[in-house]
Design an enzyme around this catalytic site. Sequence first.
Site, PDB file in Angstrom:
ATOM      1  N   ILE A  60     -52.315 -15.369 -19.796  1.00 15.65           N
ATOM      2  CA  ILE A  60     -53.605 -14.895 -20.301  1.00 15.65           C
ATOM      3  C   ILE A  60     -54.676 -15.043 -19.230  1.00 15.65           C
ATOM      4  CG2 ILE A  60     -55.431 -15.286 -21.999  1.00 15.65           C
ATOM      5  CD1 ILE A  60     -53.317 -16.294 -23.923  1.00 15.65           C
ATOM      6  N   PHE A  65     -59.671 -26.000 -15.139  1.00 18.10           N
ATOM      7  CA  PHE A  65     -58.948 -27.149 -15.683  1.00 18.10           C
ATOM      8  C   PHE A  65     -57.603 -26.795 -16.295  1.00 18.10           C
ATOM      9  CE2 PHE A  65     -63.498 -28.103 -15.921  1.00 18.10           C
ATOM     10  CZ  PHE A  65     -63.537 -29.237 -15.126  1.00 18.10           C
ATOM     11  N   GLY A  66     -57.190 -25.534 -16.250  1.00 19.30           N
ATOM     12  CA  GLY A  66     -55.907 -25.229 -16.855  1.00 19.30           C
ATOM     13  C   GLY A  66     -55.478 -23.786 -16.707  1.00 19.30           C
ATOM     14  N   ASP A 181     -70.915 -25.573 -20.830  1.00 19.48           N
ATOM     15  CA  ASP A 181     -70.307 -24.475 -20.072  1.00 19.48           C
ATOM     16  C   ASP A 181     -70.186 -23.219 -20.933  1.00 19.48           C
ATOM     17  OD1 ASP A 181     -69.316 -23.236 -17.822  1.00 19.48           O
ATOM     18  OD2 ASP A 181     -67.249 -23.867 -18.153  1.00 19.48           O
TER      19      ASP A 181
END
Length: 467
Positions: A60, A65-66, A181
Amino acid sequence: MPHASSKTKEINNNYSKQQYYTTTAAFSSSSSSTSSTTTTTTTTAQQQQSNSESEPDFLIGYGAFGVIWAVTDPRTSRRVALKKMPNVFQSVIAARRAFREIKMLCTFRHDNILQAVDILQPPGQVDMFNEVYILTELMQIDLHKIIVSQQSLSPDHCKVFLYQILRGLKFLHSAGVIHRDLKPGNLLVNSDCLLKICDFGLARTEEIDKQKCMTQEVVTQYYRAPELLLGTHHYSYAIDVWSVGCIFAELLGRRILFQASSPLKQIELIINLLGTPTIDEISTACDGAKAYVLSKTWRAAKINALLSLSKNVTSDAAQLLSRMLTWDPKKRISTSQALGMKFEKRKSFLVLSNIFYFLIQEQSYIHEGRIRYHSCMCRCCYSTQQGRQYTINLEPVRGFRYDDSDENFCNMRQAKEYMHKLLTEFSQANTVPLRLNHDSPLYKTFATSQVAQAHELPPSPVAWDKL
């Protein structure tokens, strides 16, 4: 053609069976009952005539962070998002942020906030524990992709999106949490226009002690509040409201409102629209930032320019925007004020059958979004033969503050132990827990996918003391 279609479906089925994960018993002593449950779950999943059974896993996107993949939960055949957090233990600060995000995803239960579905069981030994894998609800697209697409956005779209952003954010703020954020890429949307706030990697609880310094390296630059740009050491929920204002303007105009190549130029763009601030309006700025702003040629505000963003901007929309986009965070409208505090107090005395009537009487921008959301999209209201039944509490808040007392680990070993305990407890709460299938060919692709590179991350704050 039918033969080709059948062949494609067969390939997709074979591809999707190479799962990243597998079901496993949580404890050897309960393997019998778990096995029985697994059989039942598998039978139920096989009976489901869902397209998700033939959908392959795919990437996706990724962030700081990921990395996130769309996958199928083998227990239910439900399509979910699998997030890999590979750099959790690079530092204590990184571990604390990851712990925060995971706990918030597992804790908050609100229709406009993304929720965790499950967490893949970590290795049994803490020393082997280096990465985190979490399953969340799968949404179809993010708001950024919608804004830059050719998809038409009507005034009604803008109203219902803005209402849901404020509704979810009000819940977060009521829990004492600042998101830090908010941007279109962190707002997930489905085809029915349901919106959820995601990505809590930078979120934290409000700092009550105003003498304590808070990090300024938060919020993507285009959505960063002026007090952050000007080097304040303490800030509040108001930075999220500024971000919402920028997102709202972007929805209306289909372009980023303050798109600059650096934080200094970002300040220039804000001055061009809002005018030169007074010393009181930037009272929390650092001395270097104050001197910089006041050294510039004085400029008047051009708030009327908001009306020219697009034909969708009404006077109500421009007025709401101007209350979100103010220099002084103390004068910036709150989420509760934007949603209408007077209306909330008033509706608590109404019977359910009369709420819709009073909703119609309220003609402000936000209330029109509220009508559309609660008339057919929400889960808190429901339809009967007598008509739509509206809940008394249209914008619920959390009744107690989010507890961050368990985030105070001070070394990496402690961070691993805290995280391992959190993930183990959550994953074992499910009858049929999941583990990664390291033998899967697709796992190798997923395992080597990386997070965003340094040059793709937002620029750091201005070093005002070095100018």
